[in-house]
Design an enzyme around this catalytic site. Structure first.
Site: not given
Ligand code: FRU
Length: 501
Positions: A44, A46
């Site tokens: 997991m 964001d």
């Molecule tokens: C931030 C990020 C976002 C992207 C996602 C990819 O943690 O780099 O910018 O959408 O994670 O998993």
């Protein structure tokens, strides 16, 4: 068996749903955090699409169900009625289209006037031009559903390179956050890399949340705070406007900002007529080790509540494929702005989990002190510390937790330097990653410092002086290490209240 190449070939949602349902059963309840949302299985990152919909809170998340490492991103899903007890739902997005084959990256959710739930996310695809340093193209895409199943919009992608201002990179164009404007129309803010190579937040507008047009640059980094700005959020709070963003590649600034990925907020004013944002102040959001990419919602009773990923890219290198899950969210934190500063306090409903209160008053600490009834890995501690002799500051105090003969994690304070440190070096980590972080904190006139620690098996969140600052850290210490002790160089007095959570 765990075969990375085989898993990488699984890109459809049915496979992910099948897999997660079986894999979840291999994880006992006690092997995960109790009231923090963790990955149903696998990886997991964001929080995504954090929203209120049809009487429940929905949390989606960046998800790779097949292994405990980052892979082609799916969206996992969980729901809750109180933000503390979460129930997993089947994953909702898989990288199954040409425009999102390399991942369904972060995004947000909003309820449409007809009652449907709309997700806006970043679709990542291979860059057909093979330009050096730009392997991917990022566009914004929609999926519409009912809180359980979502169908990707046939007109995807809805925002592409054509919708970018001059100099804006189509390779770093991600993490749309939709906001409902007061007149019922929609705004969306998106992270982007301008020609100077740093970051900016772009503002888009729509009447129906489906057809979008570019408006303006809402905020520019101008190479001040790291480079690319990821995962923006923007809201009005206590008469100010707050822009959250998570910059990559930060350089340190005193004890405020540290190297690598950080989280910060810009606080200022927003003219709703001209849609101009003017910054007044900025600050770090979390001063600990593990926090990134937060999103907020407004609760029904008007509280602005934020949840972040309680990990961070450069500091999370201790996961291994043997872990059945990796990645958890922070506590929901109630936000407020006071005197130009963002304050965070644990969601007030957390108090409903409190059991078995233990209380000590005016305890003199010198050397090592352990107190009956003060231990545990699911616990809340409210402590205030004051020097025992007002004019003679003690040298240092530490609170050690998740402790046994071999392990501990600690928070320590040196009053002469006003520095609070979080340190998980002895938590059982076998990796050479960041284990410590320091922050300047304030004390009252008599030298009193107030801390509120929330422990949930594999993490600690330290709220300083009623939410003036927060330091978060995750650790994977053997669950048998349950001790809590107080250590002092010099003398101090403390009042302590402890609950089991
Ligand atoms: C931030 C990020 C976002 C992207 C996602 C990819 O943690 O780099 O910018 O959408 O994670 O998993």
């Amino acid at each position: 068996m765990a075969n990375a190449d085989f898993f990488k070939s699984l890109t459809n949602l049915a496979d992910a749903r099948n897999y997660e349902e079986k894999a979840e059963k291999r994880i006992a309840e006690e092997e995960r955090p109790s009231f923090h949302l963790s990955s149903r299985t696998g990886w997991m990152n964001d929080p995504n699409g954090f929203s209120r919909y049809k009487g429940q809170y929905h949390m989606f998340y960046q998800y790779y169900p097949y292994l405990s490492e980052w892979g082609p991103m799916h969206w996992g899903h969980a729901v809750s009625s109180d933000l503390l007890h979460w129930e997993y739902r089947p994953a909702v997005l898989a990288p199954d289209q040409d425009y999102d084959r390399k991942g369904c990256f972060s995004g947000s959710a909003v309820e449409l006037p007809d009652g449907r739930h709309l997700l806006m996310y970043t679709g990542v695809m291979e860059n057909p031009s093979e330009e050096v340093g730009a392997p991917e193209i990022q566009t914004q895409c929609l999926a519409i559903g009912d809180g359980s199943n979502y169908e990707k919009y046939s007109g995807n992608p809805v925002l592409t390179e054509k919708d970018l201002p001059e100099g804006a990179s189509p390779n770093d164009f991600r993490d749309p956050k939709i906001i409902r404007a007061k007149d019922g129309s929609y705004r969306c803010i998106i992270g982007n890399r301008p020609a100077d190579g740093s970051g900016q937040i772009l503002l888009y507008e729509s009447q129906d949340a489906i057809h979008w047009t570019y408006k303006k640059i809402l905020a520019s980094n101008g190479c001040r705070f790291g480079r690319m700005w990821e995962c923006p959020d923007f809201f009005e709070l206590d008469g100010k406007w707050v822009l959250l963003t998570s910059p990559q590649d930060m350089l340190p600034e005193g004890f405020e900002y540290h190297n690598g990925n950080g989280t910060l907020c810009l606080i200022g004013n927003f003219d709703e007529e001209t849609e101009d944002f003017s910054e007044e102040t900025h600050q770090a959001i979390d001063y600990g080790i593990d926090f990134y990419a937060p999103q907020t919602i407004l609760t029904e009773d008007g509280r602005r509540v934020m949840i972040g990923w309680m990990q961070n890219w450069d500091t999370c290198g201790f996961y291994t494929r043997e872990y059945k899950w990796f990645g958890q969210m922070s506590l929901p934190r109630e936000l407020s702005v006071r005197n130009g500063r963002l304050y965070q306090e644990p969601l007030r409903e957390l108090k409903s989990l409190r059991k078995d209160m233990v209380c000590y008053r005016d305890v003199l600490v010198e050397g090592i002190v352990r107190l009956d009834g003060i231990e545990g890995r699911q616990a809340e501690l409210e402590i205030d510390f004051t020097p025992a002799v007002p004019e003679a500051f003690y040298k240092k105090f530490s609170i050690r937790f998740a402790e046994n003969e071999q392990y501990h994690t600690k928070v320590s304070y040196r009053p002469n330097e006003s520095v609070l440190k979080i340190d998980r070096k002895f938590s059982g980590s076998r990796r050479a990653i960041i284990h410590q972080r320091r922050s300047k904190v304030k004390t009252g006139p008599d030298g009193t410092l107030k801390l509120r620690l929330i422990l949930d098996r594999y993490s600690v969140e330290v709220f300083v002086n009623d939410g003036e600052q927060v330091l978060s850290a995750s650790f994977f210490t053997d669950p048998a290490a349950k001790g809590i002790s107080f250590v002092s160089e010099g003398q101090y007095r403390m009042n302590i209240t402890k609950w089991t959570l």
